[in-house]
Design a protein around this motif. Structure first.
Motif, PDB file in Angstrom:
ATOM      1  N   MET A  74       0.735  -1.213   0.012  1.00 28.20           N
ATOM      2  CA  MET A  74       0.062   0.073  -0.090  1.00 28.20           C
ATOM      3  C   MET A  74       0.742   1.313   0.015  1.00 28.20           C
ATOM      4  SD  MET A  74      -2.892  -1.183   2.659  1.00 28.20           S
ATOM      5  CE  MET A  74      -1.780  -1.981   3.760  1.00 28.20           C
ATOM      6  N   LYS A 113       4.330  -7.629  -0.097  1.00 29.64           N
ATOM      7  CA  LYS A 113       4.760  -8.722  -1.132  1.00 29.64           C
ATOM      8  C   LYS A 113       6.450  -8.756  -1.205  1.00 29.64           C
ATOM      9  CE  LYS A 113       4.584  -4.533  -4.223  1.00 29.64           C
ATOM     10  NZ  LYS A 113       3.894  -3.991  -5.368  1.00 29.64           N
ATOM     11  N   ARG A 157      -0.971  -7.889   2.936  1.00 28.49           N
ATOM     12  CA  ARG A 157      -0.832  -6.866   1.823  1.00 28.49           C
ATOM     13  C   ARG A 157       0.962  -6.940   1.425  1.00 28.49           C
ATOM     14  NH1 ARG A 157      -5.071  -3.566   0.560  1.00 28.49           N
ATOM     15  NH2 ARG A 157      -7.068  -4.688   1.339  1.00 28.49           N
ATOM     16  N   GLN A 182      -4.547  -8.712   8.229  1.00 20.52           N
ATOM     17  CA  GLN A 182      -4.927  -8.039   6.797  1.00 20.52           C
ATOM     18  C   GLN A 182      -3.932  -7.132   6.497  1.00 20.52           C
ATOM     19  OE1 GLN A 182      -8.616  -6.143   6.765  1.00 20.52           O
ATOM     20  NE2 GLN A 182      -8.456  -5.575   4.840  1.00 20.52           N
TER      21      GLN A 182
END
Length: 542
Positions: free
Chosen positions: A207, A245, A243, A239
């Motif tokens: 993000m 990676k 996200r 959560q």
């Protein structure tokens, strides 16, 4: 700081029709056709008249998927039961701060409006003026006040560096360290040993894009939890972790290694003795101990400029002000009350039309009885004409009582065209001057001005004029009848006293006036001076 000209407060433009107020805004919905959200018709080709091919047996049917004709009843048509699947719903917004919000009209703007009302003499709806104030942020300021003074009250803080309001001390500290960091600390970057080992990939936040390092690096978990606490604390940690990676780009890995080859320390400024801090956590602790009490101060009330209130850093305060603004745009009673107090300071008066709409004007309605009051013949004509014409305006009144003399048409002559040499500017055509008012029209205008400032004539915002109506008599409460035991003579005397004719009653004002200021002395009212009457007007009312 806004000036009076920047406020752009003009009561004449406020009550004009929409086509006369200027160019309308462009249609924001011009690109929409009205068919948004409608599924397009299925077409297998563009040839007109060709029918849809027949469906093959078992092609896409429910029997081929192991279900009935309409699919498996236990699941959906797409397979599987999704009713129990977890959904990523956004977290509800936090509750609004429990603060009182008040919109205060700009004092210079109120002075400008009061001057226009006194010059024009017209009566304007108070609530419409309040909406005019709310239209632009330059015309008002926002006052934030704590509702309670106890320990359970909503706290309110102000940053002394930029006068920004905050509802928590932690938010104010984070704001200072983010926007005024260089005022208190200076970052110093020095070389150090690069991380040992061979790294071919690193973890990166999906993000924010921040590089967290390899998952097997000793400081990886600390960096992960630190980023979650600083930027994504409202999102569940699992959560947020999902996200993240893995990036195998050599340039990204090399950049992380270079960043780890340096260490950043922070030198404290504006202190007696030099001090160097190793991390941002130590910087925050030092700020709270050294500078917090002098920079972040608790307050009971705070006033913020209108433009600044629309871009506050505190999201809770911005939502609270926006909600109160939308509420008052629907019903602007609080700002209308404050506006009436400010208008009363300039000597303006208030009255209600049809007992509903509050108006502000230079004078209260005062009935003028031309039958019993010695006034000039010109004033009688004005009163009689306004009473006889329901939609009377100033222009109609003047043309009816003192019509403009007709001017014979001038003979049209051709104007020779004079050639203009290069570099010279052609003279602008001369516009014909507006006809001056005749002495009779001037007399009507002077008498009308006096009647308006005395309250005998009301001129409203749309130009319509009316006369102040005769007040209704006050109802008289009849006293209880005397007991029958009293003599008959006394009873007859009492009955004679209770019989009161309407002519002997004291009349009320034309409309009940609500004082805008509660429990305070009435402001000094500027008494309009009667203009000198012309030679043709004699016997004007004193």
């Amino acid at each position: 700081m806004s000036t009076v000209s920047e406020l752009d407060l003009n009561l004449d433009n406020l009550f004009q029709p929409a086509w006369a107020q200027g160019k309308s805004e462009s249609n924001k919905f011009a690109k929409f056709t009205g068919n948004e959200g409608v599924k397009p018709e299925r077409r297998f080709n563009d040839k007109p008249g060709e029918r849809r091919a027949p469906r093959r047996d078992g092609a896409g049917g429910g029997a081929q998927r192991g279900g009935s004709k309409f699919g498996d009843r236990k699941g959906s048509f797409r397979g599987g039961d999704r009713r129990n699947e977890p959904r990523d719903r956004p977290a509800p917004p936090p509750p609004l701060p429990e603060l009182h919000v008040a919109f205060i009209p700009e004092e210079r703007g109120v002075e400008q409006l009061a001057r226009q009302i006194k010059v024009t003499g017209r009566a304007y709806p108070l609530f419409q003026i309040a909406l005019l104030i709310l239209d632009k942020a330059e015309r008002y300021s926002v006052q934030l006040t704590k509702k309670n003074s106890g320990s359970a009250a909503q706290p309110l803080f102000v940053c002394a560096l930029d006068d920004s309001p905050w509802t928590s001390e932690d938010e104010a500290v984070a704001h200072v360290l983010k926007n005024h960091f260089a005022t208190f600390y200076q970052a110093e970057r020095t070389a150090t040993e690069p991380p040992k080992g061979v790294y071919t990939f690193v973890a990166q936040c999906g993000m924010s894009g921040e590089i967290l390092g390899p998952p097997n690096y000793h400081d990886y978990q600390n960096q992960l939890r630190k980023l979650h606490a600083e930027k994504f604390s409202r999102m569940p940690f699992d959560q947020f972790k999902a996200r993240v990676k893995i990036v195998k780009d050599e340039a990204v890995v090399k950049k992380w290694i270079e960043d780890q080859s340096f260490k950043t320390e922070y030198n404290c400024l504006n202190v007696a003795e030099p001090l160097k801090l190793a991390s941002l956590e130590e910087v925050e602790k030092n700020f709270r101990v050294t500078h917090k009490d002098s920079i972040i101060k608790p307050v009971e009330t705070l006033t913020v400029a209108g433009l600044a209130s629309r871009s506050l850093r505190s999201s809770g305060l911005q939502r609270l002000i926006r909600q109160e603004w939308e509420h008052q745009k629907f019903f602007p009673l609080p700002i209308a009350t404050k506006l009436s107090q400010q208008f009363a300071h300039y000597g303006l008066q208030f009255f209600k039309v049809n007992k509903t709409v509050t108006h502000v004007s230079v004078a209260r309605p005062t009935f003028l009885d031309i039958a019993s009051t010695p006034v000039s013949e010109n004033i009688k004509r004005i009163i009689e004409y306004i009473n006889g014409n329901a939609k009377c305006t100033r222009k109609k009144l003047i043309e009816a009582l003192a019509p403009t003399p007709k001017v014979p048409k001038a003979v049209v002559t051709e104007i020779p065209i004079v050639p203009v040499a290069e570099g010279e500017v052609a003279a602008a055509p001369v516009k014909p001057a507006a006809p001056e008012a005749t002495p009779e029209q001037t007399a009507v205008i002077v008498d009308l001005h006096w009647l308006i400032h005395q309250g005998a004539v009301l001129e409203f915002a749309d130009g319509r004029m009316e006369t102040a109506k005769k007040p209704l008599p006050k109802p008289v409460k009849q006293e209880k009848k005397v007991a029958a035991a009293k003599p008959a003579a006394e009873t007859e005397v009492a009955a004679a006293i209770e019989t009161v004719t309407p002519e002997t009653l004291v009349a009320e004002p034309v409309a009940q006036i609500e004082s805008p200021v509660e429990n305070t002395a009435a402001p000094a009212v500027e008494t309009p001076v009667q203009p000198e009457a012309p030679a043709t007007t004699e016997g004007s009312a004193a």
